[in-house]
Design a protein around this motif. Structure first.
Motif, PDB file in Angstrom:
ATOM      1  N   LYS A 124       0.859  -1.191   0.000  1.00 43.56           N
ATOM      2  CA  LYS A 124       0.000   0.000   0.000  1.00 43.56           C
ATOM      3  C   LYS A 124       0.894   1.240   0.000  1.00 43.56           C
ATOM      4  N   GLU A 223      -8.211   0.483  -6.543  1.00 41.92           N
ATOM      5  CA  GLU A 223      -7.520  -0.163  -5.422  1.00 41.92           C
ATOM      6  C   GLU A 223      -6.914   0.873  -4.484  1.00 41.92           C
ATOM      7  N   GLN A 224      -6.346   1.933  -5.037  1.00 45.72           N
ATOM      8  CA  GLN A 224      -5.765   2.980  -4.208  1.00 45.72           C
ATOM      9  C   GLN A 224      -6.826   3.682  -3.369  1.00 45.72           C
ATOM     10  N   GLN A 226      -9.612   2.383  -2.405  1.00 48.95           N
ATOM     11  CA  GLN A 226     -10.041   1.425  -1.377  1.00 48.95           C
ATOM     12  C   GLN A 226      -9.029   1.360  -0.239  1.00 48.95           C
ATOM     13  N   HIS A 227      -7.746   1.385  -0.569  1.00 49.39           N
ATOM     14  CA  HIS A 227      -6.699   1.366   0.458  1.00 49.39           C
ATOM     15  C   HIS A 227      -6.796   2.584   1.369  1.00 49.39           C
ATOM     16  N   GLU A 230      -9.796   2.221   3.668  1.00 50.83           N
ATOM     17  CA  GLU A 230      -9.537   1.242   4.734  1.00 50.83           C
ATOM     18  C   GLU A 230      -8.538   1.786   5.743  1.00 50.83           C
TER      19      GLU A 230
END
Length: 279
Positions: A124, A223-224, A226-227, A230
């Motif tokens: 990440k 994805e970024q 989402q990271h 989170e």
């Protein structure tokens, strides 16, 4: 003949005593060798304790210059006038090394705990960079500002903790109560750099499509995002939080005194055995 018998009797008894003593010494030596061999076998069969490898924190000896660059001066290293980008790179390497450990390291740096909260940061890079900028901003604070920053977060963690004082002392259970240090300014400034997949695909040429996209863009924009989402809800343990901010065990103990209402802290100075307190 009677005299010969009397003279030979004590001679035989002395020889027998000497032989018995030598035999006993041999038995004791054999017993000692057996004990040593048994201890060596037990040590060989005993599971070896994992060596805890703690990387050097990049904030050790870090100071900011008037021109905006930094100096790093401590016993093992001396760097002068290095850029902010270099410092960020060192902090990111440190965070990555902590995430690759099999578990978190306790506050004293002696053993691995059962907590794996730092595994979240693997692969990440955007979250790691946001943490790097937050940690660097923390390092630019004054001593008093750092103390207030740490006490407030430790006080909140104690308020939301569900562990009893007895469970907290046993150290068998670990709670994740601390939020990741994230730089909102860095995320806002780099929000436009997260390009949508559709825009990226439309702007790419035919020659670029032949190139392996995973090497140039390992993570998609989805994805970024989402990271990042989170990361805001992810929590880490106290040991990981203290290690990220380079807070030692003595400083953590002093901060907990503030949390308990003791508004004084022991200041260790070169004054012999005298211990002064500063508010």
């Amino acid at each position: 003949s009677s005299n010969k018998r009397n003279n030979s009797t004590p001679t035989l008894s002395v020889a027998a005593v000497r032989a018995a003593i030598e035999q006993r010494q041999k038995q004791q030596a054999m017993k000692q060798q057996y004990i040593i061999r048994l201890q060596q076998e037990q040590e060989a069969n005993k599971p070896q304790r994992d060596q805890v490898d703690i990387p050097k924190h990049p904030m050790v000896g870090l100071s900011k210059r008037e021109n905006g660059n930094y100096n790093i001066v401590h016993q093992r290293e001396t760097l002068k006038n290095i850029t902010k980008t270099e410092v960020i790179s060192r902090i990111q390497t440190f965070i990555e090394s902590l995430s690759q450990n099999r578990a978190c390291i306790d506050k004293l740096g002696r053993r691995y705990t059962s907590c794996t909260c730092m595994h979240f940061l693997r692969n990440k890079p955007l979250v790691q960079l946001a943490m790097c900028h937050a940690i660097l901003a923390y390092s630019d604070m004054t001593h008093v500002q750092k103390k207030h920053h740490n006490v407030e977060r430790m006080r909140y963690a104690k308020m939301v903790s569900k562990m009893t004082p007895r469970e907290r002392q046993s150290k068998k259970k670990t709670e994740q109560l601390f939020a990741l240090p994230l730089s909102y300014e860095y995320l806002e400034n780099n929000r436009d750099s997260i390009v949508d997949d559709e825009d990226d695909a439309s702007s790419s040429s035919a020659t670029e499509t032949a190139v392996d996209t995973e090497s140039s863009h390992p993570l998609s924009s989805q994805e970024q995002k989402q990271h990042i989402s989170e990361a805001f809800s992810h929590r880490i343990c106290e040991a990981a939080w203290l290690r990220l901010h380079n807070v030692g065990s003595h400083a953590a103990k002093a901060h907990k005194q503030y949390i308990d209402g003791n508004l004084s802290i022991i200041a260790h100075q070169n004054t012999g055995k005298k211990r002064k307190r500063k508010t």
